[in-house]
Design a protein around this motif. Structure first.
Motif, PDB file in Angstrom:
ATOM      1  N   ALA A 108      -3.548   7.251  -3.146  1.00 46.72           N
ATOM      2  CA  ALA A 108      -3.037   8.022  -2.005  1.00 46.72           C
ATOM      3  C   ALA A 108      -4.143   8.885  -1.400  1.00 46.72           C
ATOM      4  CB  ALA A 108      -1.854   8.887  -2.442  1.00 46.72           C
ATOM      5  N   GLU A 109      -4.949   9.510  -2.278  1.00 50.19           N
ATOM      6  CA  GLU A 109      -6.056  10.347  -1.803  1.00 50.19           C
ATOM      7  C   GLU A 109      -7.113   9.502  -1.090  1.00 50.19           C
ATOM      8  OE1 GLU A 109      -8.484  13.492  -0.904  1.00 50.19           O
ATOM      9  OE2 GLU A 109      -6.373  13.499  -1.542  1.00 50.19           O
ATOM     10  N   ALA A 110      -7.405   8.318  -1.646  1.00 55.93           N
ATOM     11  CA  ALA A 110      -8.385   7.411  -1.019  1.00 55.93           C
ATOM     12  C   ALA A 110      -7.907   6.961   0.356  1.00 55.93           C
ATOM     13  CB  ALA A 110      -8.619   6.201  -1.921  1.00 55.93           C
ATOM     14  N   ALA A 111      -6.601   6.700   0.474  1.00 57.27           N
ATOM     15  CA  ALA A 111      -6.031   6.293   1.765  1.00 57.27           C
ATOM     16  C   ALA A 111      -6.133   7.418   2.783  1.00 57.27           C
ATOM     17  CB  ALA A 111      -4.572   5.873   1.579  1.00 57.27           C
ATOM     18  N   HIS A 112      -5.918   8.640   2.330  1.00 55.68           N
ATOM     19  CA  HIS A 112      -6.044   9.805   3.209  1.00 55.68           C
ATOM     20  C   HIS A 112      -7.483   9.926   3.720  1.00 55.68           C
ATOM     21  CE1 HIS A 112      -5.452  13.840   4.813  1.00 55.68           C
ATOM     22  NE2 HIS A 112      -6.523  14.228   4.128  1.00 55.68           N
ATOM     23  N   LEU A 113      -8.446   9.765   2.805  1.00 55.04           N
ATOM     24  CA  LEU A 113      -9.860   9.846   3.186  1.00 55.04           C
ATOM     25  C   LEU A 113     -10.239   8.711   4.145  1.00 55.04           C
ATOM     26  CD1 LEU A 113     -11.456  10.808  -0.278  1.00 55.04           C
ATOM     27  CD2 LEU A 113     -11.152  12.279   1.730  1.00 55.04           C
ATOM     28  N   ALA A 114      -9.671   7.525   3.902  1.00 55.09           N
ATOM     29  CA  ALA A 114      -9.938   6.383   4.799  1.00 55.09           C
ATOM     30  C   ALA A 114      -9.414   6.684   6.202  1.00 55.09           C
ATOM     31  CB  ALA A 114      -9.281   5.120   4.245  1.00 55.09           C
ATOM     32  N   THR A 115      -8.260   7.353   6.281  1.00 57.21           N
ATOM     33  CA  THR A 115      -7.678   7.731   7.577  1.00 57.21           C
ATOM     34  C   THR A 115      -8.609   8.688   8.313  1.00 57.21           C
ATOM     35  OG1 THR A 115      -5.466   7.538   6.610  1.00 57.21           O
ATOM     36  CG2 THR A 115      -5.631   8.692   8.703  1.00 57.21           C
ATOM     37  N   VAL A 116      -9.102   9.691   7.585  1.00 57.35           N
ATOM     38  CA  VAL A 116     -10.026  10.671   8.177  1.00 57.35           C
ATOM     39  C   VAL A 116     -11.296   9.972   8.664  1.00 57.35           C
ATOM     40  CG1 VAL A 116     -11.457  12.703   7.701  1.00 57.35           C
ATOM     41  CG2 VAL A 116      -9.111  12.574   6.804  1.00 57.35           C
ATOM     42  N   LYS A 117     -11.773   9.048   7.846  1.00 55.67           N
ATOM     43  CA  LYS A 117     -13.004   8.318   8.177  1.00 55.67           C
ATOM     44  C   LYS A 117     -12.815   7.473   9.437  1.00 55.67           C
ATOM     45  CE  LYS A 117     -16.595   5.789   5.623  1.00 55.67           C
ATOM     46  NZ  LYS A 117     -16.900   5.075   4.371  1.00 55.67           N
ATOM     47  N   LEU A 118     -11.665   6.811   9.526  1.00 56.46           N
ATOM     48  CA  LEU A 118     -11.364   6.020  10.726  1.00 56.46           C
ATOM     49  C   LEU A 118     -11.301   6.921  11.951  1.00 56.46           C
ATOM     50  CD1 LEU A 118     -10.302   3.523  12.318  1.00 56.46           C
ATOM     51  CD2 LEU A 118      -7.992   4.160  11.560  1.00 56.46           C
ATOM     52  N   ALA A 121       0.832  -1.212   0.000  1.00 59.32           N
ATOM     53  CA  ALA A 121       0.000   0.000   0.000  1.00 59.32           C
ATOM     54  C   ALA A 121       0.863   1.257   0.000  1.00 59.32           C
ATOM     55  CB  ALA A 121      -0.917  -0.009   1.223  1.00 59.32           C
ATOM     56  N   SER A 122       1.925   1.229   0.770  1.00 61.75           N
ATOM     57  CA  SER A 122       2.822   2.386   0.861  1.00 61.75           C
ATOM     58  C   SER A 122       3.450   2.680  -0.505  1.00 61.75           C
ATOM     59  CB  SER A 122       3.901   2.117   1.902  1.00 61.75           C
ATOM     60  OG  SER A 122       4.756   3.221   2.026  1.00 61.75           O
ATOM     61  N   LYS A 123       3.900   1.623  -1.181  1.00 61.72           N
ATOM     62  CA  LYS A 123       4.513   1.759  -2.512  1.00 61.72           C
ATOM     63  C   LYS A 123       3.470   2.278  -3.512  1.00 61.72           C
ATOM     64  CE  LYS A 123       7.340  -0.964  -5.766  1.00 61.72           C
ATOM     65  NZ  LYS A 123       6.540  -1.019  -6.965  1.00 61.72           N
ATOM     66  N   ARG A 124       2.263   1.717  -3.425  1.00 61.92           N
ATOM     67  CA  ARG A 124       1.211   2.102  -4.373  1.00 61.92           C
ATOM     68  C   ARG A 124       0.847   3.590  -4.211  1.00 61.92           C
ATOM     69  NH1 ARG A 124      -1.721  -1.546  -6.774  1.00 61.92           N
ATOM     70  NH2 ARG A 124      -1.590  -3.047  -5.072  1.00 61.92           N
ATOM     71  N   SER A 125       0.856   4.059  -2.964  1.00 64.94           N
ATOM     72  CA  SER A 125       0.472   5.463  -2.713  1.00 64.94           C
ATOM     73  C   SER A 125       1.455   6.452  -3.341  1.00 64.94           C
ATOM     74  CB  SER A 125       0.359   5.720  -1.208  1.00 64.94           C
ATOM     75  OG  SER A 125       1.634   5.696  -0.593  1.00 64.94           O
ATOM     76  N   LYS A 126       2.691   6.008  -3.506  1.00 64.39           N
ATOM     77  CA  LYS A 126       3.720   6.873  -4.111  1.00 64.39           C
ATOM     78  C   LYS A 126       3.597   6.903  -5.637  1.00 64.39           C
ATOM     79  CE  LYS A 126       7.140   6.214  -0.398  1.00 64.39           C
ATOM     80  NZ  LYS A 126       6.312   5.433   0.521  1.00 64.39           N
ATOM     81  N   GLU A 127       2.945   5.884  -6.177  1.00 67.66           N
ATOM     82  CA  GLU A 127       2.839   5.770  -7.635  1.00 67.66           C
ATOM     83  C   GLU A 127       1.447   6.113  -8.166  1.00 67.66           C
ATOM     84  OE1 GLU A 127       3.833   1.686  -7.984  1.00 67.66           O
ATOM     85  OE2 GLU A 127       5.993   1.968  -7.659  1.00 67.66           O
ATOM     86  N   ASP A 128       0.434   6.030  -7.273  1.00 73.54           N
ATOM     87  CA  ASP A 128      -0.961   6.198  -7.691  1.00 73.54           C
ATOM     88  C   ASP A 128      -1.596   7.305  -6.847  1.00 73.54           C
ATOM     89  OD1 ASP A 128      -3.712   5.997  -8.086  1.00 73.54           O
ATOM     90  OD2 ASP A 128      -3.706   3.812  -8.202  1.00 73.54           O
ATOM     91  N   GLU A 129      -1.755   8.475  -7.450  1.00 71.94           N
ATOM     92  CA  GLU A 129      -2.267   9.639  -6.719  1.00 71.94           C
ATOM     93  C   GLU A 129      -3.688   9.406  -6.206  1.00 71.94           C
ATOM     94  OE1 GLU A 129      -2.880  14.306  -7.717  1.00 71.94           O
ATOM     95  OE2 GLU A 129      -1.124  13.340  -8.635  1.00 71.94           O
ATOM     96  N   ALA A 130      -4.521   8.741  -7.012  1.00 69.26           N
ATOM     97  CA  ALA A 130      -5.911   8.476  -6.609  1.00 69.26           C
ATOM     98  C   ALA A 130      -5.940   7.550  -5.379  1.00 69.26           C
ATOM     99  CB  ALA A 130      -6.677   7.845  -7.765  1.00 69.26           C
TER     100      ALA A 130
END
Length: 590
Positions: free
Chosen positions: A222-232, A211-220
């Motif tokens: 990374a944004e979804a992961a950020h939103l998931a963090t906020v949601k949690l 997931a960490s590697k994917r977030s550096k390569e896939d902007e969408a």
């Protein structure tokens, strides 16, 4: 009631001698000599006294030495230029002192403290395996916790897990990508969530780096992961249930690995436990004018007059509203003060984090989160490096998992243990674990915490030299001698069997044993486990010199033989105590 150590007796004797010589204002103390070829102990107080009295230092030293020669405590007293007083202890006085210590609990290391101390020495992240970077914090922290408890303090170790923030969002989003059908992602789901986690620890440890590697390569992504963090962090029930699964499985795996290091924690709290305190903390800092706005962020100025270098403000809230490590650490302090109110905090972390701890401590003081009487201590440790001088890596160039490192060092010592035909395969396996752990811990603790050191598996696993296995082998050798004597029908050895030393090698061992309580006390006062390692190595060397110089069990004089046995038995007891406070055990055989 505690008995006086030989050093305390010498200090009192020297103080009396200065008074008798006409110098009542003397602040003289006795120190271990760094020139054992000339004397055992030394006092340099004559220099300061002479300056005040307007006399030559040697004249003062000679007058004091003349008084000390009247004392039965010393076998030899000498005054040498420019004004040192050289001392050798009487073998009779030394035997009496060691006998008295031997009869005391913990051989005279008195449990006379009663403070409550929190030691923060974990710092592992959930969903990630422990690696060699976690080793030093765990080993040093455990040693300090045991040292404090040894002297009677209530020691509370907190693992302080990294269990909050973006890494959680990354894991959740990667899991959603792989298994979108899971109920945790169904907005319309009602009722309970499954009790079993939808992943194993192995899968979890693979999910995060992916997931960490994917977030550096896939902007969408990374944004979804950020939103998931906020949601949690906003309390979403499905994401919270997933987070609890991650936590439970990670903690179980972390505990297994820490257990392999004989490292334990009284508290398994994490950054998530501090989050409820953050809003009120930030509001309070702002309301009282302690924090100020700077380019949209909230910062606290920490610079003080007398600082040798410029210290930047501590950011407690980023411009996007996110909290930082400092914020979380301050909130954790609020929690700890409310629930524990300890007398002292000891934080153990990489020395490269020095600025963080300087900022965090100063904000805590400035805001009054911690009262002045509660100590805040930071111990920064150096890096464990490979033979190339760079941070230790696997042969493939990756960061080595801790369990891999432990396995490799066990394999390195097991061959040597298996050479003993008296040890069964089961005992050999158990002994190998004990010896390997000592090799690993001693290799780390024998270095000053702040220093980098080179990890040399072959050297650390050796049964010779300044290593854990060598110290253990010394204690095991003593156990073997005592066991042989008992098997020959010898009566139990006690402190009463100790007799004055008759040789230099015997006296050297007595001198080491006499200073044991002071060594442990000084090591604890300085928070310096390496001091105990230095002492263990000297004590082991002196025992082995004595062992090779004297045929202990072949001694025809039974009283003398029992005196020898009482001396080495005391050494074994002291070695075991010292290893115990460092988190190591002595096996029965090696």
């Amino acid at each position: 009631m505690a008995v006086k150590t030989i050093l305390e007796e010498m200090n009192e004797s020297v103080a009396r001698a200065f008074v008798a010589a006409g110098y009542p204002e003397a602040q003289a103390s006795v120190q271990l000599s760094n020139r054992p070829d000339l004397c055992e102990y030394q006092c340099n107080g004559a220099m300061a006294v002479a300056k005040k009295a307007g006399k030559r230092p040697l004249e003062v030293a000679e007058a004091v030495a003349a008084e000390l020669k009247k004392e039965s405590l010393f076998s030899e007293v000498g005054a040498v230029p420019p004004g040192f007083i050289n001392l050798r202890v009487s073998p009779d006085a030394l035997a009496t002192a060691v006998r008295a210590l031997r009869e005391q609990p913990q051989c005279g290391a008195v449990r006379d403290e009663n403070r409550k101390i929190v030691v923060d020495y974990g710092g592992a992240n959930v969903a990630k395996p422990l690696h060699v970077g976690h080793l030093r914090s765990a080993i040093i922290g455990e040693a300090l916790k045991r040292m404090g408890a040894f002297f009677g303090n209530e020691m509370i170790g907190d693992v302080h897990l990294g269990d909050w923030g973006l890494q959680m969002g990354l894991i959740i989003e990667e899991l959603r990508r792989r298994k979108p059908e899971l109920p945790y992602f169904d907005e319309s789901h009602t009722g309970d969530y499954p009790e079993e986690a939808p992943f194993t620890i192995s899968e979890l440890e693979e999910i995060y780096p992916t997931a960490s590697k994917r977030s550096k390569e896939d902007e969408a992504f990374a944004e979804a992961a950020h939103l998931a963090t906020v949601k949690l962090q906003s309390g979403d029930p499905g994401f919270t249930a997933l987070w609890k699964h991650i936590l439970r499985i990670s903690k179980a795996d972390l505990k297994k690995n820490y257990d392999a290091l004989a490292v334990s924690f009284e508290l398994w709290k994490g950054e998530s436990d501090a989050q409820p305190f953050i809003p009120a903390l930030l509001e309070d800092l702002e309301k009282r004018g302690i924090a100020r706005s700077s380019e949209g962020a909230l910062v606290v100025d920490i610079a003080e007059p007398g600082d040798k270098k410029e210290l930047p403000p501590c950011i407690v809230r980023k411009s996007d509203g996110a909290a930082l490590y400092a914020t979380s650490d301050l909130a954790t302090l609020i929690d700890r003060e409310a629930t524990l109110s300890p007398d002292c905090y000891i934080y153990i972390a990489d020395k490269r984090q020095e600025l963080h701890y300087t900022q965090f401590f100063r904000v805590a003081r400035k805001a009054g989160i911690v009262p002045p009487e509660h100590e805040l201590i930071y111990i920064g440790f150096g890096t464990m490096n490979g033979k190339d001088g760079k941070p230790f890596k696997t042969r493939e160039g990756g960061v080595m998992r801790l369990e891999t490192l432990i396995r490799e060092i066990r394999e390195a010592v097991s061959t040597r243990i298996a050479e003993n035909p008296e040890i069964s395969p089961e005992e050999a396996e158990k002994t190998s674990k004990t010896v390997a752990l000592a090799a690993l811990k001693y290799a780390d603790l024998s270095n000053q915490a702040s220093k980098d050191y080179v990890f040399d598996l072959e050297r650390f696993a050796s049964f010779e030299g300044n290593t854990g296995p060598y110290i253990l082998y010394t204690a095991v050798r003593i156990k073997s001698i005592l066991k042989k004597y008992a098997n020959q029908g010898g009566a139990a050895i006690t402190a009463a069997d100790l007799r004055p030393a008759e040789s230099e090698s015997e006296k050297a061992l007595f001198l080491d044993l006499a200073r044991y309580p002071e060594v442990l006390r000084a090591a604890w006062k300085e928070l310096a486990p390496h001091r105990i390692c230095q002492y263990l190595y000297e004590l082991s060397n002196h025992f082995n010199s004595f062992y090779h110089a004297v045929r202990i069990l072949q001694e025809p004089d039974e009283e003398k033989k029992r005196a020898y046995l009482a001396l080495i038995q005391t050494a074994e007891i002291v070695i075991t105590y010292c290893l115990g406070v460092l988190g190591m055990e002595v096996p029965e055989r090696m």
